[in-house]
Design a protein around this motif. Structure first.
Motif, PDB file in Angstrom:
ATOM      1  N   LEU A 236       6.911   2.174   0.611  1.00 58.07           N
ATOM      2  CA  LEU A 236       5.671   2.049   1.374  1.00 58.07           C
ATOM      3  C   LEU A 236       5.889   2.328   2.858  1.00 58.07           C
ATOM      4  N   ALA A 237       7.045   1.922   3.374  1.00 56.35           N
ATOM      5  CA  ALA A 237       7.303   2.075   4.800  1.00 56.35           C
ATOM      6  C   ALA A 237       7.752   3.480   5.174  1.00 56.35           C
ATOM      7  N   ARG A 238       8.471   4.138   4.296  1.00 59.08           N
ATOM      8  CA  ARG A 238       9.068   5.429   4.647  1.00 59.08           C
ATOM      9  C   ARG A 238       8.277   6.636   4.141  1.00 59.08           C
ATOM     10  N   GLN A 239       7.574   6.490   3.032  1.00 61.12           N
ATOM     11  CA  GLN A 239       6.840   7.626   2.477  1.00 61.12           C
ATOM     12  C   GLN A 239       5.425   7.657   3.049  1.00 61.12           C
ATOM     13  N   LYS A 240       5.110   8.724   3.738  1.00 60.14           N
ATOM     14  CA  LYS A 240       3.771   8.910   4.288  1.00 60.14           C
ATOM     15  C   LYS A 240       2.944   9.758   3.334  1.00 60.14           C
ATOM     16  N   GLY A 241       1.814   9.243   2.911  1.00 59.31           N
ATOM     17  CA  GLY A 241       0.979  10.014   2.014  1.00 59.31           C
ATOM     18  C   GLY A 241       0.064   9.126   1.198  1.00 59.31           C
ATOM     19  N   LEU A 242      -0.386   9.673   0.068  1.00 54.91           N
ATOM     20  CA  LEU A 242      -1.367   8.970  -0.755  1.00 54.91           C
ATOM     21  C   LEU A 242      -0.786   7.708  -1.376  1.00 54.91           C
ATOM     22  N   ILE A 243       0.475   7.775  -1.815  1.00 52.26           N
ATOM     23  CA  ILE A 243       1.087   6.616  -2.468  1.00 52.26           C
ATOM     24  C   ILE A 243       1.151   5.427  -1.515  1.00 52.26           C
ATOM     25  N   SER A 244       1.573   5.690  -0.297  1.00 46.14           N
ATOM     26  CA  SER A 244       1.671   4.612   0.676  1.00 46.14           C
ATOM     27  C   SER A 244       0.300   4.026   0.996  1.00 46.14           C
ATOM     28  N   LYS A 245      -0.708   4.876   1.171  1.00 47.73           N
ATOM     29  CA  LYS A 245      -2.050   4.393   1.479  1.00 47.73           C
ATOM     30  C   LYS A 245      -2.639   3.588   0.321  1.00 47.73           C
ATOM     31  N   LEU A 246      -2.429   4.085  -0.908  1.00 52.70           N
ATOM     32  CA  LEU A 246      -2.929   3.344  -2.068  1.00 52.70           C
ATOM     33  C   LEU A 246      -2.219   2.000  -2.212  1.00 52.70           C
ATOM     34  N   GLY A 247      -0.905   1.995  -1.951  1.00 54.82           N
ATOM     35  CA  GLY A 247      -0.159   0.748  -2.053  1.00 54.82           C
ATOM     36  C   GLY A 247      -0.624  -0.289  -1.053  1.00 54.82           C
ATOM     37  N   LEU A 248      -0.790   0.101   0.204  1.00 57.43           N
ATOM     38  CA  LEU A 248      -1.267  -0.836   1.221  1.00 57.43           C
ATOM     39  C   LEU A 248      -2.698  -1.272   0.932  1.00 57.43           C
ATOM     40  N   GLY A 249      -3.522  -0.351   0.424  1.00 58.85           N
ATOM     41  CA  GLY A 249      -4.883  -0.719   0.057  1.00 58.85           C
ATOM     42  C   GLY A 249      -4.923  -1.727  -1.074  1.00 58.85           C
ATOM     43  N   TRP A 250      -4.028  -1.545  -2.062  1.00 61.06           N
ATOM     44  CA  TRP A 250      -3.961  -2.504  -3.165  1.00 61.06           C
ATOM     45  C   TRP A 250      -3.516  -3.877  -2.675  1.00 61.06           C
ATOM     46  N   ILE A 251      -2.589  -3.897  -1.719  1.00 64.10           N
ATOM     47  CA  ILE A 251      -2.119  -5.171  -1.175  1.00 64.10           C
ATOM     48  C   ILE A 251      -3.269  -5.929  -0.524  1.00 64.10           C
TER      49      ILE A 251
END
Length: 280
Positions: free
Chosen positions: A98-113
């Motif tokens: 989540l901290a190092r990968q910039k993109g859809l996965i990171s945004k979806l992960g933070l949104g889910w949190i």
């Protein structure tokens, strides 16, 4: 260095205020300790005293032998320890992504949190119970651990990803130049620097699982599987009569593990909170 009388007065006032604040926070624990060693006659006095007139261990014996809180504490220890280990093992690599990968996965992960923290427990308990029933995980410590891991993981990810962001990327790039892969970088570079943060989130997961009452009350029906917070509710009778002495002694037993863990890892806890507040 010369310290003026005004500075001395200010510092003395600060220490007095800090002492009063510590006393305010610690008074419930002192009162619980006092009640746990009082006899039945002292517990019903109109003007109770903090220091017992005659110390007794009968309350501890009642809680340990009659109610079996030691076995319930062992159940809580197993569930909380396994939850803390699994949550940390899953949270460290996931937070790194989540901290190092910039993109859809990171945004979806933070949104889910963020989204997962908006739902109250009472709203999800029925669907959760039905899912666990279909998986044959109700009335088991395995199912309870599964629920606790899912419940604590969002906050753990949110905390750990801020710790990872505080670590310079140059250290990872230097390790990759030497031929290290992502997993090797995570294990040899990131994990040691994350030690204070890992201690913080592990302690958080343990305490949350140790003190949790609602999920354990709904999911566990067998008395031998009961955890300590649910067991403390048995000290309140059907007519609302509370066995105050044994309840205080058992509650003191439930409080000790958290206090001991804070004392042992206080240094790591302070470093972890401060490092998590730094943005890289």
């Amino acid at each position: 260095m010369i310290v003026s009388s005004r500075q001395k007065t200010t510092r003395a006032a600060q220490y007095v205020g800090l002492g009063c604040y510590i006393l305010f926070l610690g008074f419930p624990l002192l009162w619980m300790l006092s009640v746990s060693f009082k006899g039945p006659r002292e517990l019903v006095e109109l003007h109770p005293q903090l220091i017992p007139q005659s110390f007794t261990l009968a309350n501890c014996g009642t809680g340990l032998h009659e109610y079996g809180v030691l076995h319930d504490a062992w159940n809580s220890l197993k569930v909380a320890s396994l939850t803390a280990v699994l949550t940390t093992a899953i949270g460290v690599p996931a937070a790194y992504v989540l901290a190092r990968q910039k993109g859809l996965i990171s945004k979806l992960g933070l949104g889910w949190i963020l989204l997962s923290q908006m739902f109250p427990l009472i709203l999800i308990i029925i669907p959760l119970f039905l899912v666990l029933r279909d998986l044959h995980l109700t009335d088991s410590h395995e199912g309870l651990v599964f629920v606790y891991v899912v419940w604590t993981l969002p906050f753990v990810l949110w905390m750990l990803q801020s710790y990872v962001r505080a670590i310079p990327r140059d250290l990872e790039e230097a390790a990759m130049v030497d031929g290290a892969g992502r997993f090797m970088v995570l294990r040899t570079v990131i994990a040691p620097l994350l030690a204070p943060g890992i201690v913080v989130v592990t302690l958080f997961a343990f305490i949350q699982s140790w003190n949790e009452f609602f999920f354990a009350l709904v999911l566990l029906q067998t008395p031998s599987l009961t955890t300590l917070p649910v067991a403390l509710a048995r000290f309140v009778g059907i007519e609302g009569i509370v066995r105050l002495g044994p309840l205080a002694a058992s509650a003191l037993l439930a409080t000790l593990p958290s206090l001991l863990m804070f004392v042992v890892i206080q240094r790591f806890l302070t470093r972890g909170v401060l490092s998590g507040a730094v943005k890289g």
